[in-house]
Write an enzyme that holds these catalytic residues in place. Structure first.
Site, mmCIF file in Angstrom:
data_model
loop_
_atom_site.group_PDB
_atom_site.id
_atom_site.type_symbol
_atom_site.label_atom_id
_atom_site.label_comp_id
_atom_site.label_asym_id
_atom_site.label_seq_id
_atom_site.Cartn_x
_atom_site.Cartn_y
_atom_site.Cartn_z
ATOM 1 N N HIS A 113 41.381 36.670 27.269
ATOM 2 C CA HIS A 113 40.101 37.110 27.817
ATOM 3 C C HIS A 113 39.229 37.526 26.626
ATOM 4 O O HIS A 113 39.410 38.588 26.056
ATOM 5 C CB HIS A 113 40.390 38.292 28.748
ATOM 6 C CG HIS A 113 39.200 38.863 29.411
ATOM 7 N ND1 HIS A 113 39.254 39.410 30.660
ATOM 8 C CD2 HIS A 113 37.921 38.994 29.014
ATOM 9 C CE1 HIS A 113 38.051 39.851 30.997
ATOM 10 N NE2 HIS A 113 37.225 39.613 30.011
ATOM 11 N N CYS B 128 32.167 37.242 29.510
ATOM 12 C CA CYS B 128 33.412 37.000 28.781
ATOM 13 C C CYS B 128 33.846 35.556 29.037
ATOM 14 O O CYS B 128 33.428 34.940 30.009
ATOM 15 C CB CYS B 128 34.508 37.934 29.268
ATOM 16 S SG CYS B 128 34.111 39.674 29.117
ATOM 17 N N THR C 236 42.741 36.143 35.559
ATOM 18 C CA THR C 236 41.763 37.082 35.023
ATOM 19 C C THR C 236 40.661 37.207 36.064
ATOM 20 O O THR C 236 40.120 36.202 36.515
ATOM 21 C CB THR C 236 41.148 36.572 33.708
ATOM 22 O OG1 THR C 236 42.180 36.399 32.766
ATOM 23 C CG2 THR C 236 40.170 37.579 33.141
#
Lengths: 150, 182
Positions: free
Chosen positions: A35, A18, A12
């Site tokens: 995520h 996040c 990611t």
């Protein structure tokens, strides 16, 4: 949400506020990465993407991993992200959503009985998270900092 | 003014008229910002006619150069009748132009930004953001209050996660009014 079995790396890019959650069954070698953008799914939300939220996202991921041979009580978690990218005076919720994401991830994992074996969270910078499914090792790249292996 | 009849629930519902209106607002905002910038830097600055695009967050990040691209970003919180955030992104070439113009000297990497240069970035961005906001406020007779600017130099993806999360419960799309300084 992405996942893999036996081999392969999950990645990611540039997690800011996040939180990236890696879940791993070391015996079956089933790994997944969610995520998480927001702490909770709102009750009346019609949002079809459950993986956006810490609570629904983690639970849906566990179910999916079980389908592919993972055993829930063997799962471990590694988490990264939840930064506060800007220091905004009087910014209200804008400032601390990263922290709320981290807390919601911790709570959900605790409720599901999954231990967090490593974490690299908070502070004020973005992280690119790589998770290797062959050995369960995580790796974090960020701007102007040394690579972290966890 | 936008009447009650024009309220929408998602960007997809916008018609050609509404999109034209945003293009116009963007054009006036960018125009004002360009004038302010050109005065501050004593340089001639032209701008392109803005285009309005509606994209998903990941598309926006790719459009702007990819998640791991390092950028300077300045964020201002808007309150008042019109609330939200304004995020101003500066890429490496642009900050170097600013440093050169202000006689601060060019840099090779973002890591070299010192306190003096950081405050120059914050100041320039503040001028651009306020003149943009002013133009929009005047055009629409809506009052906008701006907070003190906050700055970050980091990966684009992480920076974009801030507006993405702020409006995460409302939308998965972003409207870009893309005007370029030339």
């Amino acid at each position: 949400m992405k996942f893999t079995r036996m081999e392969g790396r999950l990645i990611t890019y540039a997690l800011g506020s996040c939180v990236g959650v890696c879940l791993y069954d070391p015996i079956a070698k089933v790994g997944a990465m969610v995520h998480v953008m927001l702490p909770q799914k709102l009750e009346n939300s019609v949002d079809s993407n459950v993986f956006k939220f810490a609570d629904t996202g983690i639970r849906a991921t566990i179910r999916k991993m079980e389908v592919f041979g993972a055993v829930k009580r063997r799962l471990i978690a590694k988490i990264a992200g939840g930064a506060k990218m800007f220091d905004i005076p009087g910014g209200g919720s804008l400032g601390n959503i990263g922290q709320r994401n981290i807390e919601s991830v911790r709570q959900t994992l605790k409720a599901e009985g999954i231990p967090i074996v490593a974490e690299d969270v908070g502070s004020n910078y973005a992280r690119t998270l790589v998770f290797d499914c062959t050995n369960g090792q995580g790796n974090i790249r960020s701007f102007g900092r040394k690579e972290v292996i966890f | 003014m936008v009447g009650e009849t024009m309220k929408i629930n998602s960007y997809q519902e916008m018609n050609g008229f509404a999109i034209d209106m945003f293009r116009e607002i963007g054009s006036i905002g960018t125009g004002n910002a360009a004038t302010a910038l050109s005065q501050t830097l004593s340089a001639k600055i032209s701008m392109s006619l803005p285009e309005v695009k509606i994209m998903g967050y990941n598309q926006v990040i790719d459009f702007l150069g990819g998640p791991e691209k390092i950028v300077a970003a300045v964020l201002v919180h808007m309150t008042g009748e019109f609330s939200g955030i304004m995020l101003y992104l500066l890429d490496f070439n642009f900050v170097n132009i600013v440093f050169e113009r202000l006689s601060l000297g060019k840099i090779e990497h973002f890591e070299e930004i010192d306190e003096m240069r950081a405050s120059a970035i914050a100041e320039i961005s503040n001028i651009i953001i306020s003149s943009y906001a002013n133009a929009v406020a005047q055009l629409s007779s809506i009052s906008i209050n701006l907070s003190v600017p906050a700055m970050a130099i980091n990966m684009l993806g992480g920076i974009m996660s801030v507006p993405m999360i702020e409006y995460g419960y409302t939308t998965d799309k972003i409207m870009i009014v893309d005007g370029k300084f030339i």
